[in-house]
Design an enzyme around this catalytic site. Structure first.
Site, short mmCIF file in Angstrom:
data_model
loop_
_atom_site.label_atom_id
_atom_site.label_comp_id
_atom_site.label_asym_id
_atom_site.label_seq_id
_atom_site.Cartn_x
_atom_site.Cartn_y
_atom_site.Cartn_z
N HIS A 1 41.07 36.00 38.09
CA HIS A 1 42.48 35.90 37.73
C HIS A 1 43.27 35.00 38.68
CE1 HIS A 1 42.99 39.28 40.71
NE2 HIS A 1 44.11 38.63 40.95
N ASP B 1 36.05 39.80 36.76
CA ASP B 1 37.08 39.20 37.60
C ASP B 1 36.47 38.44 38.77
OD1 ASP B 1 39.66 38.51 38.23
OD2 ASP B 1 40.08 40.32 39.38
N SER C 1 44.29 38.85 46.68
CA SER C 1 43.29 38.83 45.62
C SER C 1 42.21 37.79 45.91
CB SER C 1 43.95 38.51 44.28
OG SER C 1 44.78 39.57 43.87
#
Length: 522
Positions: free
Chosen positions: A171, A201, A273
């Site tokens: 993402h 992901d 992230s």
């Protein structure tokens, strides 16, 4: 001189008196010191005797002395961990990732995306829609919505190979038109996206550099709840920030169900992230991916992708550019105590099959709705969430052994796994078509997708904006019907919307579930 005469002398008498007083005082001091030594010796001796003797001596000492002893320590003292060496050694292998996503959306007179309906070329440029009270003010005026500015984002990643191979979250880079990687020594590189897997992901990048510092890959299966872990990343753009916490839980299933997430209380925020999660040995055991939050920021619950899953996916992305997963072809649910009692199971365990895909691997092997899958290749399934994770990790076409519970008895079933089909993107499926005022970019399902979704017709949502996005429709959803009428192409959907007043009821299939979603159209 006689003694009596000496005593009568004042000076001599004073000296004799001082000696007389000093001797008893010295004797008293020596006696006290002797008793102190004896007490110490007795205490030391008592400490080496049996537990009963020790208890009696302690009771006697407590009665004889008003002093209170310090409380005993119940266990070994533990110092808080020092992560400074780890950060210094592996911090240079953590990178900052900046992305730019160019929005290619253009707007027509009705505010729809990329619509071809403006065939009359009137130039009615009403950005609020044709039915708004402001529409008369825009008739006949050429109006062009300002082009959206490029969207920018940031994340983290870590170098897994000295030749510039970097792992991060999907993402972070998915849909980006430009990806820039910045090292801790301030060098910057334009990165190539080697592969992206949204289901797990995970994404793999490559930069044109050599002899880069790398992290050390560990084994997330050995993690224990309560173990200290360290995260390094760029929260809010603050590069190479270190935060620490403990493992709160393991095997948390979120979203796709293909990843058994590691739950921690490590402070993770936007920008973290894709960054690594280290154990106390300096090994990467996870990739920081998500937070659970009601505020948009860290609230004490963070989730990381186990490095074992990430490396398996990353290897496929580097080799083929995509990921293949095993498919059983069932819909499952947890086994509660009530369900266990109903099916006669000794205890709630395994995965209850609620439905079986028609023509899928499970149906061909004879699995039925109501079966409880207890074991996979001899390994017990304590929870239903373990089954999709393990099946997905097996190569398609492999035969697996299942132990199932049916009619109060166990039986063995052999299943040849199929392949989880990734839905093609809009680029590979041809140009998308818009759903008019809904703000939907849709396309018809392919024959393979229709078989996978167990449906005929329908439209895949490629992009959602405006009223459709506000109603909760997401990319990947399948529009099956509008106001009760099946839709097979964008024209039928557009026609149903035009005939609707106020709202249109769309029948949406998301995964294996179907639901009606009311969307405001005017």
């Amino acid at each position: 001189m006689k003694l009596s005469n000496l005593i009568r002398n004042p000076l001599i008498a004073a000296a004799l008196g001082a000696v007389t007083i000093a001797v008893p005082a010295g004797a008293l001091y020596l006696a006290g010191a002797t008793r102190a030594v004896a007490t110490t010796a007795a205490t030391t001796s008592a400490a080496t005797t049996s537990a009963a003797t020790t208890g009696a001596a302690t009771t006697s000492a407590a009665a004889a002395s008003p002093a209170t002893a310090a409380p005993a320590v119940s266990g070994p003292l533990t110092m808080l961990p020092d992560f400074s060496t780890m950060v210094q050694k592996y911090g240079p292998a953590v990178v900052n990732i900046s992305v730019i996503s160019k929005v290619s959306t253009s707007w027509n007179s009705q505010g729809d995306e990329n619509s071809d309906d403006n065939s009359d070329n009137t130039g009615d440029g009403n950005p609020f829609g044709p039915n708004s009270p402001f529409a008369p003010f825009f008739r006949g005026l050429p109006f062009q919505m300002p082009k959206p500015q490029p969207m920018r984002g940031e994340g983290s990643g870590f170098i897994i190979h000295p030749d510039g191979v970097i792992m991060t979250n999907a993402h972070v880079v998915n849909g980006a038109s430009e990806v820039t990687v910045r090292l801790t020594d301030r060098r910057e590189y334009t990165a190539k996206v080697v592969g992206v897997d949204p289901k797990s992901d995970i994404a793999i990048l490559r930069i044109p550099a050599k002899d880069l510092p790398t992290v050390r890959i560990g084994d997330s299966r050995g993690l224990k709840v309560g173990e200290w872990v360290l995260a390094i990343g760029a929260p809010f753009g603050f590069e190479n920030s270190a935060t620490a916490g403990i493992v709160s839980a393991k095997g948390r299933t979120l979203d796709s169900g293909y990843v058994p997430f590691i739950q921690t209380d490590v402070p993770i925020n936007p920008g973290n992230s894709g960054g690594p999660l280290f154990n106390m040995r300096g090994e990467v055991v996870g990739i920081n991916s998500q937070i659970y939050s009601r505020s948009g920021g860290y609230m004490g619950v963070s989730f990381s992708i186990p490095i074992d899953v990430a490396m398996q996916v990353g290897q496929q992305l580097q080799t083929t550019g995509h990921v293949t997963r095993g498919k059983l072809g069932v819909v499952i649910q947890p086994v509660t105590q009530g369900l266990a009692d109903s099916f006669g199971l000794p205890q709630p365990q395994g995965a209850l099959v609620s439905s079986v895909e028609k023509g899928g691997p499970a149906e061909r092997a004879g699995i039925e709705s109501g079966d409880v899958i207890l074991k996979l290749n001899g390994a017990p399934l304590k929870d239903s969430s373990e089954l999709p994770v393990q099946i997905a990790a097996i190569t398609p076409g492999t035969n697996v052994q299942l132990e199932i519970w049916r009619n109060h008895a166990t039986r063995e079933v052999t299943v040849k796994l199929g392949t989880v089909a990734d839905k093609p993107t809009a680029a590979s499926a041809g140009p998308h078509q818009e759903g008019g005022k809904l703000g939907l970019a849709v396309r018809p399902l392919t024959a393979e997708e229709q078989r996978g979704a167990n449906t005929k017709g329908g439209l895949v949502v490629e992009r959602a904006s405006g009223p459709a996005a506000e109603a909760g429709i997401q990319p990947g959803d399948v529009v099956l019907a509008a106001n009760g009428s099946p839709v097979y192409n964008a024209e039928e959907l557009r026609s149903a919307v035009e005939k609707s007043k106020g709202h249109v009821a769309l029948l949406i299939q998301r995964g294996d579930s179907r639901l009606f979603v009311p969307v405001r159209v005017g």
